[in-house]
Design an enzyme around this catalytic site. Sequence first.
Site, PDB file in Angstrom:
ATOM      1  CD1 TRP A 197      -0.155  -1.458   3.165  1.00 14.87           C
ATOM      2  CD2 TRP A 197       0.574   0.648   3.305  1.00 14.87           C
ATOM      3  NE1 TRP A 197       0.603  -1.354   4.308  1.00 14.87           N
ATOM      4  CE2 TRP A 197       1.064  -0.071   4.418  1.00 14.87           C
ATOM      5  CE3 TRP A 197       0.895   2.005   3.185  1.00 14.87           C
ATOM      6  CZ2 TRP A 197       1.872   0.517   5.391  1.00 14.87           C
ATOM      7  CZ3 TRP A 197       1.703   2.594   4.157  1.00 14.87           C
ATOM      8  CH2 TRP A 197       2.185   1.854   5.243  1.00 14.87           C
ATOM      9  CG  ASN A 198       5.057   1.212   0.747  1.00 16.17           C
ATOM     10  OD1 ASN A 198       4.625   0.299   0.040  1.00 16.17           O
ATOM     11  ND2 ASN A 198       6.338   1.344   1.004  1.00 16.17           N
ATOM     12  CD  GLU A 227      -6.284  -6.611  -0.211  1.00 17.78           C
ATOM     13  OE1 GLU A 227      -6.251  -7.334  -1.231  1.00 17.78           O
ATOM     14  OE2 GLU A 227      -5.298  -6.457   0.562  1.00 17.78           O
ATOM     15  CB  SER A 267       6.336  -7.461   6.251  1.00 14.36           C
ATOM     16  OG  SER A 267       5.586  -8.661   6.224  1.00 14.36           O
ATOM     17  CD  GLU A 284      11.357  -3.870  -2.227  1.00 14.86           C
ATOM     18  OE1 GLU A 284      11.732  -3.709  -1.039  1.00 14.86           O
ATOM     19  OE2 GLU A 284      10.446  -3.225  -2.740  1.00 14.86           O
ATOM     20  CG  LEU A 285      11.288  -9.651   1.538  1.00 12.75           C
ATOM     21  CD1 LEU A 285      11.739 -10.890   2.300  1.00 12.75           C
ATOM     22  CD2 LEU A 285       9.804  -9.729   1.210  1.00 12.75           C
ATOM     23  CB  CYS A 295      11.010  -0.961   1.575  1.00 12.52           C
ATOM     24  SG  CYS A 295      11.139  -0.589  -0.183  1.00 12.52           S
ATOM     25  CD  GLU A 307      11.306  -1.537   7.282  1.00  5.83           C
ATOM     26  OE1 GLU A 307      11.349  -0.854   6.242  1.00  5.83           O
ATOM     27  OE2 GLU A 307      10.917  -2.722   7.309  1.00  5.83           O
TER      28      GLU A 307
END
Length: 478
Positions: free
Chosen positions: A150-151, A177, A228, A249-250, A283, A381
């Site tokens: 969502w970011n 969502e 995440s 890509e975490l 991230c 984080e």
Amino acid sequence: MNLETPLLIDGAWRAGTHAQRSTVRDPATGASLGVLTLASEADMALALAAAQRGFEVWRKTSAYDRAKILVRAADLLRERAETIAQLITKEQGKPLAEARMEAGGAGDHVDWYAEEGRRAYGRLIPPRQRGARQIVQREPVGPVAAFSPWNFPVSQLVRKIAGALAAGCSIIAKGPEETPSSCIEMCRAFQDAGVPNGALNLLFGVPAEVSSYLIQSDVIRKVSFTGSVPVGRALGALAAQHLKRCTLELGGHAPFIVCDDADVAAAAALGAGLKFRNAGQVCASPTRFFVQSGVYEAFVDAFVNHSARLAVGAGHDAATQMGPLANARRVDAMSAFVEDARECGATVRTGGARVGGTDGFYFQPTVLTDVPDAARVMRDEPFGPIAAVARFDTLEEVIARANALPYGLAAFAFTSSIAAATRLADDLECGMVSINHFGLAAPETPFGGWKDSGYGSEGGSEGLDAYLQPKFVSQIGV
């Protein structure tokens, strides 16, 4: 916003038939923006069948013709960028200026992949036997399941869609969502550009249900996930169990290293801009600020000055420089990080609390100084507007501290020494290093991490490679 019929399956927009619904909220006020229908297993089965049919059509479309369609999609995305940006700000909360940058850059990613897809060359291997031909062909891996956060609802998802389509794959994209509308409008652009029915499908649903159902399907041959670390571990394990290719890509916990010989004013200004962009919900955001002792006080003073002057408010307000967090849980998490840092001996130089007088999800831009490595914010984080600043004395020390965590997505460093810059570039354990500027996330460059920050890259030629597989052909005339 069309939240009632948000699913794109086989070229048609339809309502989700899941018994559950998801409320989309404005993070600036906490108010409901509408109710999103979600995909059931029956909807997902239809999407899988459509993706298989779409793949058979799209893989046989020439790279030249695929590129023409993608270029049209890029042009449509630019034409519709303002509409998409408004939707991003409404649902995600970031300032409109940042949303415009995100929406405006989507077309560049599509253009890059369109051109790169036309140049996905194979190779000719000299044979040992006269008259033989040995060829390596690069072919699309197959239908893709892609999961996006969502970011950055547009810039994260567009990389996955454009990369898959440029390679000749079909794709089922599972959008966030919390921020569905900008994803819907982006997919409309691809559809209007002429992407065949079934080649691009869009779902929203209960995340664990969607990922489990799609990844276990025999139709899906490749998985791409941004999110995440814990979820990435679970999806990576599930993909491995079913022998599916996977790009992950975490999370990150990027060090921001300022050496004694750096341009302190420039480092502080850029550091504040990068840290509080999207309220720190990035991230690759710098979070651990390591500053050499000789310039520590000067950097802190300049950095705090930039941070304290940021205007916090609703994203659609032209004066806003930092918007709200995504939800109330993130605000609570920031408070917990600050309290833990205080207990460990850190000093709150600015911020450190919720923004009062509003129903939205706001937290002040926060700078913590003299933060010990034992504080939780130096280990976990924060994914929010908290900068933790600590001193260092030598390059050896700061490199060891920067590399001490299991994360390895991005790192930033500032120095006027070529030797120090080279040492930092060589020894920092992460997928991306940016020295004396911000140079990450361009369409032509790879974006990805090491260690617990994932594996594989999006963007650049590496991003296209993730959707292609080699086929060796050896033949001789008869």
